[in-house]
Design a protein around this motif. Structure first.
Motif, mmCIF file in Angstrom:
data_model
loop_
_atom_site.group_PDB
_atom_site.id
_atom_site.type_symbol
_atom_site.label_atom_id
_atom_site.label_comp_id
_atom_site.label_asym_id
_atom_site.label_seq_id
_atom_site.Cartn_x
_atom_site.Cartn_y
_atom_site.Cartn_z
ATOM 1 N N ASN A 44 2.542 33.465 49.815
ATOM 2 C CA ASN A 44 2.538 33.713 48.374
ATOM 3 C C ASN A 44 3.889 34.183 47.853
ATOM 4 O O ASN A 44 4.054 34.323 46.637
ATOM 5 C CB ASN A 44 1.476 34.769 48.035
ATOM 6 N N LYS A 45 4.816 34.440 48.731
ATOM 7 C CA LYS A 45 6.151 34.860 48.302
ATOM 8 C C LYS A 45 6.994 33.622 48.003
ATOM 9 O O LYS A 45 7.108 32.706 48.833
ATOM 10 C CB LYS A 45 6.821 35.698 49.381
ATOM 11 N N LEU A 46 7.555 33.576 46.817
ATOM 12 C CA LEU A 46 8.309 32.407 46.373
ATOM 13 C C LEU A 46 9.769 32.520 46.811
ATOM 14 O O LEU A 46 10.418 33.544 46.613
ATOM 15 C CB LEU A 46 8.239 32.283 44.848
ATOM 16 N N GLU A 47 10.272 31.445 47.396
ATOM 17 C CA GLU A 47 11.678 31.401 47.797
ATOM 18 C C GLU A 47 12.527 30.906 46.631
ATOM 19 O O GLU A 47 12.075 30.091 45.820
ATOM 20 C CB GLU A 47 11.849 30.465 49.000
ATOM 21 N N ASN A 48 13.751 31.446 46.538
ATOM 22 C CA ASN A 48 14.704 31.054 45.495
ATOM 23 C C ASN A 48 14.110 31.247 44.093
ATOM 24 O O ASN A 48 14.364 30.453 43.179
ATOM 25 C CB ASN A 48 15.152 29.600 45.673
ATOM 26 N N THR A 49 13.303 32.279 43.983
ATOM 27 C CA THR A 49 12.670 32.583 42.697
ATOM 28 C C THR A 49 13.025 33.995 42.284
ATOM 29 O O THR A 49 12.971 34.923 43.096
ATOM 30 C CB THR A 49 11.147 32.449 42.780
ATOM 31 N N VAL A 50 13.377 34.149 41.020
ATOM 32 C CA VAL A 50 13.689 35.478 40.482
ATOM 33 C C VAL A 50 12.935 35.660 39.170
ATOM 34 O O VAL A 50 12.468 34.685 38.576
ATOM 35 C CB VAL A 50 15.209 35.663 40.238
ATOM 36 N N SER A 51 12.848 36.892 38.756
ATOM 37 C CA SER A 51 12.167 37.161 37.490
ATOM 38 C C SER A 51 12.874 38.280 36.757
ATOM 39 O O SER A 51 13.510 39.148 37.366
ATOM 40 C CB SER A 51 10.710 37.547 37.734
ATOM 41 N N VAL A 52 12.751 38.241 35.446
ATOM 42 C CA VAL A 52 13.209 39.320 34.585
ATOM 43 C C VAL A 52 11.968 39.823 33.855
ATOM 44 O O VAL A 52 11.246 39.034 33.238
ATOM 45 C CB VAL A 52 14.275 38.842 33.583
ATOM 46 N N SER A 53 11.718 41.114 33.929
ATOM 47 C CA SER A 53 10.517 41.668 33.308
ATOM 48 C C SER A 53 10.754 41.934 31.830
ATOM 49 O O SER A 53 11.881 42.166 31.388
ATOM 50 C CB SER A 53 10.115 42.965 34.009
ATOM 51 N N GLU A 54 9.677 41.916 31.051
ATOM 52 C CA GLU A 54 9.758 42.248 29.635
ATOM 53 C C GLU A 54 10.150 43.722 29.496
ATOM 54 O O GLU A 54 9.497 44.598 30.072
ATOM 55 C CB GLU A 54 8.413 41.993 28.961
ATOM 56 N N LEU B 170 25.756 41.396 27.545
ATOM 57 C CA LEU B 170 24.679 40.422 27.625
ATOM 58 C C LEU B 170 23.303 41.104 27.633
ATOM 59 O O LEU B 170 22.281 40.422 27.796
ATOM 60 C CB LEU B 170 24.819 39.566 28.885
ATOM 61 N N GLU B 171 23.303 42.418 27.431
ATOM 62 C CA GLU B 171 22.013 43.097 27.391
ATOM 63 C C GLU B 171 21.152 42.498 26.275
ATOM 64 O O GLU B 171 21.594 42.326 25.141
ATOM 65 C CB GLU B 171 22.223 44.590 27.116
ATOM 66 N N GLY B 172 19.911 42.174 26.619
ATOM 67 C CA GLY B 172 18.999 41.560 25.664
ATOM 68 C C GLY B 172 19.028 40.051 25.691
ATOM 69 O O GLY B 172 18.128 39.417 25.107
ATOM 70 N N TRP B 173 20.008 39.453 26.365
ATOM 71 C CA TRP B 173 20.152 38.004 26.378
ATOM 72 C C TRP B 173 19.563 37.357 27.633
ATOM 73 O O TRP B 173 19.545 36.125 27.740
ATOM 74 C CB TRP B 173 21.628 37.608 26.243
ATOM 75 N N LEU B 174 19.088 38.145 28.583
ATOM 76 C CA LEU B 174 18.459 37.587 29.777
ATOM 77 C C LEU B 174 16.954 37.524 29.520
ATOM 78 O O LEU B 174 16.244 38.525 29.622
ATOM 79 C CB LEU B 174 18.760 38.459 31.008
ATOM 80 N N PHE B 175 16.478 36.344 29.171
ATOM 81 C CA PHE B 175 15.096 36.211 28.722
ATOM 82 C C PHE B 175 14.113 36.543 29.847
ATOM 83 O O PHE B 175 14.260 36.061 30.980
ATOM 84 C CB PHE B 175 14.837 34.787 28.223
ATOM 85 N N PRO B 176 13.073 37.362 29.559
ATOM 86 C CA PRO B 176 12.115 37.751 30.595
ATOM 87 C C PRO B 176 11.172 36.596 30.953
ATOM 88 O O PRO B 176 10.383 36.140 30.127
ATOM 89 C CB PRO B 176 11.356 38.914 29.947
ATOM 90 N N ALA B 177 11.279 36.147 32.195
ATOM 91 C CA ALA B 177 10.448 35.048 32.687
ATOM 92 C C ALA B 177 10.642 34.946 34.193
ATOM 93 O O ALA B 177 11.414 35.691 34.791
ATOM 94 C CB ALA B 177 10.832 33.732 31.998
ATOM 95 N N VAL B 178 9.909 34.012 34.795
ATOM 96 C CA VAL B 178 10.061 33.720 36.225
ATOM 97 C C VAL B 178 10.835 32.420 36.354
ATOM 98 O O VAL B 178 10.492 31.415 35.714
ATOM 99 C CB VAL B 178 8.684 33.611 36.914
ATOM 100 N N TYR B 179 11.888 32.437 37.181
ATOM 101 C CA TYR B 179 12.762 31.273 37.321
ATOM 102 C C TYR B 179 12.812 30.867 38.795
ATOM 103 O O TYR B 179 12.856 31.713 39.696
ATOM 104 C CB TYR B 179 14.175 31.592 36.853
ATOM 105 N N THR B 180 12.808 29.568 39.024
ATOM 106 C CA THR B 180 12.966 29.027 40.376
ATOM 107 C C THR B 180 14.221 28.162 40.408
ATOM 108 O O THR B 180 14.427 27.324 39.516
ATOM 109 C CB THR B 180 11.745 28.194 40.782
#
Length: 498
Positions: free
Chosen positions: A267-277, A316-326
């Protein structure tokens, strides 16, 4: 039937009674001829005849006419009542029919004089039976007394029941959560097996333990309540090590199922990062580097120059949109940041934000994200706009904490040092917006910043941190009352981090 009620004028010789009359001697004195076809006064037939002629109701106890004679020529004595002393004369069916045809009240039974005297001799006990129709007050006396007693008893019962209900309501309002927990009446804190569905992504950061992981699961929609996962670990005495990364789970999982999923490496995603809200650059870069296997210094260099991404802002604070990216395995730190900035521009365009107003809207949206819950975003936006319109200090704790460097301490209230520190983000010290956004806002926060709800509010305070219930006020006095509610909640929940 009485002989006086007979209708035949002469006896029948074939009957015994006729034989008796036939053997009687001839009278020596002439009597007036009696009219045997007429009914005897006082008889029921006389009453019926009177009713047919329209003479009114039949009399019940008339005296015989002076010149009346019986069939054998003897004077007729005063007519006796047809009924007994104890029974009134009752109207016949014919009398009732005639009265009905004339639309008059139906004849009623009339008591005899002897009946009245008999009633008087026993102390009036029959008065209720023979009371006149007009005098219905006598009939109402006893029932009214009984009704009054019943009403008093009913009122007493209602007072007792109302008191019990009020006491129960007070107990539930004051100790409802504790009572529900003890009695098992409350809403279950965990989902049931079989409810899990969909997909949810959970980011675990380096060094996270049970409590922050429990919060992350709740915020991602995996668990039903914020503490259920942590409580499960404590109750079951489970020791577990959490490894950083992004995990693909399901929504509406039980605490036990969520733990099993986190322990599953698949269940752990490789090459995946996330930014939280509501996350910041400082809180996000380390997790990105670890998830992608890149040096954190690469990411620190990638965010150093906003102009490289077409952003006209100090940061760039505020410009990194919160989502999950692969990403592909060969991705660079700069490519990761560019992807996040591009996603923010898409959200701004979707909300109708002009390019020239992007930084201002992102700044307001970042405060909204940190200060309110999603349902209240548009109201928080209106409070900010109302204060800006009258040059009133925003006095948002999140801005003071960000400027002081304590935004990630996990507390709601700010330290005195943070509130008094003079920096470009502290809205307790300076009027207007902070110099940059203070976090990564979601699309909902961006849309609320662009479209605030109409309202006169100048203040708001979260009075229940477990539910996020927030009170919005127009006056300072109302706001102070809301602050006292928040303090009461904090006193009742000393471990909530107020």
């Amino acid at each position: 039937m009485s002989e006086r009620d007979g209708a035949s004028p002469a006896p029948d010789a074939n009957e015994p009674l006729g034989d008796l009359f036939a053997n009687l001697p001839e009278p020596t004195q002439q009597h007036p001829t009696a009219d045997y076809s007429a009914p005897v006064p006082g008889s029921r037939r006389a009453a019926r005849e009177a009713a047919r002629r329209g003479d009114g109701a039949a009399e019940t106890t008339p005296a015989a006419a002076p010149d009346a004679v019986d069939p054998v020529g003897a004077p007729v004595p005063a007519a006796e009542p047809v009924t007994s002393a104890a029974e009134p004369v009752r109207p016949t069916a014919e009398e009732v029919r005639i009265a009905s045809a004339r639309r008059e009240p139906a004849p009623v039974a009339t008591p005899t004089a002897e009946a009245v005297q008999g009633e008087a001799s026993i102390g009036g006990g029959l008065d209720a039976l023979f009371v006149a129709p007009d005098d219905d007050r006598a009939l109402a006396k006893a029932p009214k007394k009984r009704r009054r007693g019943c009403l008093i008893a009913l009122l007493i019962i209602l007072v007792i029941v109302g008191g019990i209900a009020a006491a129960g309501a007070w107990a539930m309002n004051t100790y409802g959560e504790q009572i529900n927990d003890v009695m098992g009446w409350g809403e279950p804190k965990d989902y049931e097996d079989g409810q899990a569905s969909g997909e949810a992504f959970v980011t675990i950061k380096d060094g996270d333990t049970g409590r922050p992981v429990s919060t992350a699961l709740y915020e991602a929609g995996v668990t039903k309540t914020e503490d259920v996962f942590y409580d499960y670990l404590i109750e079951e005495n489970i020791a577990v090590t959490f490894y950083p990364g992004v995990y693909r789970l399901q929504e509406k999982m039980t605490a036990a199922a969520a733990l099993e999923a986190l322990r599953n490496e698949d269940n752990k995603l490789e090459n995946t990062v996330s930014v939280s809200e509501g996350g910041t650059i400082e809180s996000s870069l380390a997790a990105m580097a670890e998830s992608l296997g890149l040096p954190v210094e690469d990411f620190e260099a990638a965010v150093a120059d906003p102009a490289a991404y077409g952003v006209d802002a100090p940061s760039l604070e505020g410009w990194l949109f919160p989502a999950v990216y692969t990403f592909d395995p060969e991705v660079t730190a700069t490519q990761v940041i560019q992807r996040m900035v591009d996603r923010t521009r898409e959200a701004l365009a979707e909300a109708g934000v002009p390019d020239t107003d992007a930084e201002r809207i992102l700044t307001i949206a970042s405060i909204i994200q940190r200060e309110g819950r999603t349902a209240d975003f548009a109201k928080v936006s209106r409070v900010i706009e109302n204060r800006l319109d009258i040059d009133m200090k925003l006095q948002m704790d999140s801005t003071a904490q960000y400027g002081y460097g304590s935004l990630h301490e996990g507390v709601v209230s700010s330290s005195a040092e943070a509130l008094e520190d003079d920096n470009d983000w502290n809205t307790y010290v300076r009027t207007g917006l902070p110099v940059t956004p203070i976090a990564s806002p979601s699309f909902a926060a961006i849309d609320a910043a662009m479209h605030p709800e109409d309202g006169p509010w100048l203040y708001f305070v979260t009075i229940d941190l477990s539910t996020g219930e927030t009170q919005f006020s127009e006056t300072y006095e109302e706001h102070q009352a809301g602050i006292e509610k928040w303090r009461e909640w904090c006193r009742a929940n000393p471990d909530a981090g107020c």
